[in-house]
Write a protein that holds these residues in place. Structure first.
Motif, mmCIF file in Angstrom:
data_model
loop_
_atom_site.group_PDB
_atom_site.id
_atom_site.type_symbol
_atom_site.label_atom_id
_atom_site.label_comp_id
_atom_site.label_asym_id
_atom_site.label_seq_id
_atom_site.Cartn_x
_atom_site.Cartn_y
_atom_site.Cartn_z
ATOM 1 N N ALA A 64 0.882 -0.635 -0.020
ATOM 2 C CA ALA A 64 0.284 -0.062 0.277
ATOM 3 C C ALA A 64 0.553 1.007 -0.143
ATOM 4 O O ALA A 64 0.608 1.794 -0.459
ATOM 5 C CB ALA A 64 -1.128 -0.189 1.225
ATOM 6 N N ILE A 65 2.181 1.443 0.578
ATOM 7 C CA ILE A 65 3.108 2.364 0.747
ATOM 8 C C ILE A 65 4.394 1.819 0.921
ATOM 9 O O ILE A 65 4.540 0.994 1.362
ATOM 10 C CB ILE A 65 2.432 3.189 1.901
ATOM 11 N N ARG A 66 5.287 2.843 0.033
ATOM 12 C CA ARG A 66 6.238 2.393 -0.128
ATOM 13 C C ARG A 66 7.497 3.422 0.224
ATOM 14 O O ARG A 66 7.099 4.400 -0.919
ATOM 15 C CB ARG A 66 7.245 1.470 -1.405
ATOM 16 N N VAL A 67 8.275 3.649 1.210
ATOM 17 C CA VAL A 67 8.816 4.657 1.342
ATOM 18 C C VAL A 67 10.472 4.544 0.802
ATOM 19 O O VAL A 67 11.185 3.496 1.708
ATOM 20 C CB VAL A 67 9.149 5.650 2.557
ATOM 21 N N ALA A 68 11.157 4.888 0.241
ATOM 22 C CA ALA A 68 12.689 4.992 0.618
ATOM 23 C C ALA A 68 13.442 6.874 0.880
ATOM 24 O O ALA A 68 12.932 7.241 -0.063
ATOM 25 C CB ALA A 68 12.846 4.607 -1.160
ATOM 26 N N GLY A 69 14.031 6.375 1.867
ATOM 27 C CA GLY A 69 14.758 7.889 1.782
ATOM 28 C C GLY A 69 14.817 9.143 2.004
ATOM 29 O O GLY A 69 14.579 10.042 1.550
ATOM 30 N N LEU A 70 13.362 9.148 2.157
ATOM 31 C CA LEU A 70 12.448 10.041 2.958
ATOM 32 C C LEU A 70 12.494 10.928 4.170
ATOM 33 O O LEU A 70 13.007 10.081 5.268
ATOM 34 C CB LEU A 70 11.336 9.509 3.554
ATOM 35 N N SER A 71 13.466 11.736 3.831
ATOM 36 C CA SER A 71 13.568 12.709 4.426
ATOM 37 C C SER A 71 12.784 14.668 4.460
ATOM 38 O O SER A 71 11.920 14.928 3.179
ATOM 39 C CB SER A 71 15.240 13.210 4.519
ATOM 40 N N HIS A 72 12.831 15.378 5.494
ATOM 41 C CA HIS A 72 11.792 16.487 5.548
ATOM 42 C C HIS A 72 12.175 17.524 6.607
ATOM 43 O O HIS A 72 12.848 16.432 7.752
ATOM 44 C CB HIS A 72 10.423 16.158 5.632
ATOM 45 N N ALA A 73 12.663 18.812 6.387
ATOM 46 C CA ALA A 73 12.825 20.037 7.082
ATOM 47 C C ALA A 73 11.764 21.023 6.683
ATOM 48 O O ALA A 73 11.784 20.948 5.757
ATOM 49 C CB ALA A 73 14.265 20.369 6.534
ATOM 50 N N PHE A 74 11.720 21.668 7.807
ATOM 51 C CA PHE A 74 11.087 22.833 7.915
ATOM 52 C C PHE A 74 12.418 24.391 7.878
ATOM 53 O O PHE A 74 13.110 24.049 9.222
ATOM 54 C CB PHE A 74 9.762 22.831 9.386
ATOM 55 N N GLY A 75 11.785 25.313 7.940
ATOM 56 C CA GLY A 75 12.911 26.115 7.952
ATOM 57 C C GLY A 75 13.119 26.541 7.471
ATOM 58 O O GLY A 75 13.644 25.977 5.978
ATOM 59 N N GLU A 76 13.876 27.841 7.472
ATOM 60 C CA GLU A 76 15.095 28.176 6.174
ATOM 61 C C GLU A 76 16.238 28.987 7.100
ATOM 62 O O GLU A 76 16.348 29.163 8.522
ATOM 63 C CB GLU A 76 14.502 29.140 5.581
ATOM 64 N N GLU B 272 19.533 29.055 8.921
ATOM 65 C CA GLU B 272 20.146 29.113 10.328
ATOM 66 C C GLU B 272 19.095 28.334 10.731
ATOM 67 O O GLU B 272 19.158 27.153 11.911
ATOM 68 C CB GLU B 272 20.989 30.070 11.666
ATOM 69 N N ALA B 273 18.137 28.405 10.485
ATOM 70 C CA ALA B 273 16.640 27.999 11.616
ATOM 71 C C ALA B 273 16.526 26.674 10.919
ATOM 72 O O ALA B 273 15.259 26.248 11.377
ATOM 73 C CB ALA B 273 15.586 29.071 11.421
ATOM 74 N N ARG B 274 16.499 25.828 9.694
ATOM 75 C CA ARG B 274 15.805 24.819 8.971
ATOM 76 C C ARG B 274 16.165 23.454 10.200
ATOM 77 O O ARG B 274 17.648 23.637 10.946
ATOM 78 C CB ARG B 274 16.959 24.689 8.048
#
Length: 246
Positions: free
Chosen positions: A8-20, A22-24
């Motif tokens: 149903a779901i396949r995920v590979a190498g998933l990364s996520h960030a918030f901000g820009e 130095e605040a990232r």
């Protein structure tokens, strides 16, 4: 897994960030994950571990920044908004904030869940049937203002399920429910997985329902710390349309 059905779901190498700049801040880091069809998966972790972010990415509610996310055979990385909308039509969502339409009755709110899934045979009857299964058969024509918090949440559960989605994403769905009602909701989701092939990914802190999970994922600092598969987990089923309301 049933022949011809991918996960149903396949995920590979998933990364996520918030901000820009130095605040990232990275909230997900190199997630790799396969969820077979029909599993009830519980996602746990401390506040800020990335659970809700992961849920919204897999639920086509947020754009993929880095890595691959394939939901029901559809790649979401780089997908246009129209593709994301099309993918969401096959999904159901249950959130802690029930988001009911205050001017509509419980029955009408559940029928609103049909709008994104298109016409289904017997769906109007199914809305009343689902509310009955959730103990709200005598509240069909009540407005949200006439319902308790737990009753509103059960209406939201019925709304998510009435369109017979292939995947249900649930964020703390039992938080407003007592032990008996919460267990009834999760048992229904588990039964849908085992009998109909519906996959459920649920974020929860409710230890009362952990025994019902086919699998428990634990996140810590944006990474999967533990992946525990329970004995007798659901196998893949061919998705079926419509509801048996007998």
């Amino acid at each position: 897994m049933a022949p011809g059905l991918g996960p149903a779901i396949r995920v590979a190498g998933l990364s996520h960030a918030f901000g820009e700049g130095e605040a990232r801040r990275k909230v997900l880091q190199d997630i790799a994950l396969d969820i077979p069809r029909g599993q009830l998966v519980i996602l746990m972790g401390a506040s800020g571990s990335g659970k809700t972010t992961l849920l919204t990415l897999l639920g086509c509610l947020r754009a993929v920044q880095e890595g691959s996310v394939v939901v029901l055979g559809r790649e979401l990385a780089g997908a246009a908004e129209a593709e994301m909308v099309a993918a969401r039509r096959r999904l159901g969502f249950i959130f802690q904030a029930h988001n009911l339409h205050e001017s509509l009755t419980a029955l009408q709110n559940v029928q609103m869940g049909l709008a994104v899934h298109g016409p289904l045979p017997g769906a109007e009857v199914a809305a009343a049937h689902l509310l009955g299964l959730l103990g709200l058969g005598d509240r069909l024509h009540h407005l949200p203002a006439q319902l308790s918090g737990g009753q509103k949440q059960r209406v939201a559960v019925a709304r998510a399920l009435v369109g017979n989605p292939d995947i249900v994403f649930a964020d703390e769905p039992t938080a407003a429910l007592d032990r008996e009602s919460g267990r009834a909701v999760v048992e229904m989701l588990r039964r849908l997985g085992h009998e109909r092939g519906t996959t459920t990914l649920m974020v929860t802190h409710d230890n009362r329902i952990l025994e019902l999970a086919d699998r428990i994922l634990t996140l810590e600092d944006g990474r999967i710390l533990q992946d525990e598969t329970r004995a007798g987990g659901a196998g893949a089923k061919a998705p079926r349309r419509g509801w048996d309301v007998s």
